[in-house]
Design a protein around this motif. Structure first.
Motif, PDB file in Angstrom:
ATOM      1  N   ALA A 155      38.319  44.376  43.987  1.00  0.00           N
ATOM      2  CA  ALA A 155      38.776  43.824  42.546  1.00  0.00           C
ATOM      3  C   ALA A 155      39.170  45.013  41.489  1.00  0.00           C
ATOM      4  N   ARG A 156      40.218  44.474  40.636  1.00  0.00           N
ATOM      5  CA  ARG A 156      40.397  45.238  39.619  1.00  0.00           C
ATOM      6  C   ARG A 156      40.914  44.225  38.790  1.00  0.00           C
ATOM      7  N   PRO A 157      41.934  44.256  37.291  1.00  0.00           N
ATOM      8  CA  PRO A 157      42.389  43.786  36.174  1.00  0.00           C
ATOM      9  C   PRO A 157      43.389  43.024  37.590  1.00  0.00           C
ATOM     10  N   GLY A 158      43.526  41.809  37.224  1.00  0.00           N
ATOM     11  CA  GLY A 158      44.861  41.092  37.783  1.00  0.00           C
ATOM     12  C   GLY A 158      44.866  40.805  39.388  1.00  0.00           C
ATOM     13  N   LEU A 159      43.909  41.089  39.584  1.00  0.00           N
ATOM     14  CA  LEU A 159      43.577  40.869  41.621  1.00  0.00           C
ATOM     15  C   LEU A 159      41.809  40.928  41.443  1.00  0.00           C
ATOM     16  N   PRO A 160      41.624  39.804  40.340  1.00  0.00           N
ATOM     17  CA  PRO A 160      39.724  39.620  40.720  1.00  0.00           C
ATOM     18  C   PRO A 160      39.071  39.692  42.137  1.00  0.00           C
ATOM     19  N   GLN A 161      39.657  38.882  42.838  1.00  0.00           N
ATOM     20  CA  GLN A 161      38.703  38.651  44.690  1.00  0.00           C
ATOM     21  C   GLN A 161      38.893  40.245  44.926  1.00  0.00           C
ATOM     22  N   GLY A 162      40.503  40.765  44.381  1.00  0.00           N
ATOM     23  CA  GLY A 162      40.367  42.085  45.521  1.00  0.00           C
ATOM     24  C   GLY A 162      41.492  41.038  46.366  1.00  0.00           C
ATOM     25  N   GLY A 163      42.091  41.823  48.106  1.00  0.00           N
ATOM     26  CA  GLY A 163      42.901  41.046  48.655  1.00  0.00           C
ATOM     27  C   GLY A 163      42.920  41.902  50.133  1.00  0.00           C
ATOM     28  N   THR A 164      44.691  41.985  50.865  1.00  0.00           N
ATOM     29  CA  THR A 164      44.534  42.755  51.359  1.00  0.00           C
ATOM     30  C   THR A 164      46.507  42.683  51.446  1.00  0.00           C
ATOM     31  N   MET A 165      46.982  44.130  51.261  1.00  0.00           N
ATOM     32  CA  MET A 165      48.076  44.375  51.347  1.00  0.00           C
ATOM     33  C   MET A 165      48.085  44.916  52.854  1.00  0.00           C
ATOM     34  N   ARG A 166      49.743  44.778  53.743  1.00  0.00           N
ATOM     35  CA  ARG A 166      49.883  45.391  54.444  1.00  0.00           C
ATOM     36  C   ARG A 166      51.304  45.514  54.597  1.00  0.00           C
TER      37      ARG A 166
END
Length: 206
Positions: A155-166
């Motif tokens: 999680a980070r500013p602009g992506l508060p829920q985190g996520g997956t990058m592929r």
């Protein structure tokens, strides 16, 4: 735009330089051009990205989705420049952002083998590791070409829920790439990109 290019560069270029129990090569040892399919990091549809390496000059070209041009990373000079052909302009990336694209994680980073796979018709070895951005699994060829990277982003500013990058290779071509692909065009105006989180930029200068 810069965030997308930075994440792509980090996934492909910023691998540990020292990993005694990890892959034999962490960057390409041969000239190569790779086309990737990118997913995640945004709600948009999957995008295509192209990367090319000139091993002798340690230059890397990135054509990332959403960018206004292509980026040239020069590891010897520690610089990164966005080339906008339509505007005939060069945007110098701030040194801090350029360094982030090229820096190596700590030498004690641990790679855990996770088997093998075959991507874009090429065999590769699966490795799991933890990087600053989050947990990542990559598939590397014996000569250091990354064919897949799946990163669980923290999680980070602009992506508060985190996520997956592929990122996964769809085409791989070995061999010398046209040298002009790694050369900044002459006669373009130059400008300095704004520091992160600041809008605008310095006026163009010759």
């Amino acid at each position: 735009m810069l965030r997308t290019v930075t994440m792509a560069a980090l996934a492909l270029a910023a691998l540990p330089a020292l990993a005694q129990t990890g892959p034999a090569h962490l960057r390409p040892t041969r000239d190569v051009a790779v086309t990737y399919r990118m997913e995640g990091g945004s709600p948009q549809q999957p995008k295509e990205m192209r990367m090319a390496w000139d091993v002798s000059t340690e230059r890397q070209r990135i054509e990332a989705p959403g960018a206004p041009g292509w980026m040239l990373i020069d590891r010897k000079a520690n610089t990164a420049v966005m080339v906008m052909d339509a505007q005939r302009m060069l945007m110098q990336i701030p040194s801090s952002a350029a360094a982030a694209m090229m820096q190596d994680p700590p030498a004690d980073t641990v790679f855990t083998p996770r088997g093998t796979d075959r991507i874009a018709g090429t065999a590769c070895n699966l490795w799991e590791t933890t990087i600053t951005a989050g947990k990542s699994t990559v598939c590397l060829t014996e000569d250091g070409v990354m064919l897949r990277a799946v990163t669980e982003l923290s999680a980070r500013p602009g992506l508060p829920q985190g996520g997956t990058m592929r990122m996964e290779a769809t085409e791989l071509r070995y061999g010398t790439v046209d040298p002009s692909h790694f050369t900044l065009p002459e006669g373009y105006q130059t400008m300095q990109a704004p520091p992160p989180n600041q809008p605008g930029g310095q006026p163009p200068a010759r």
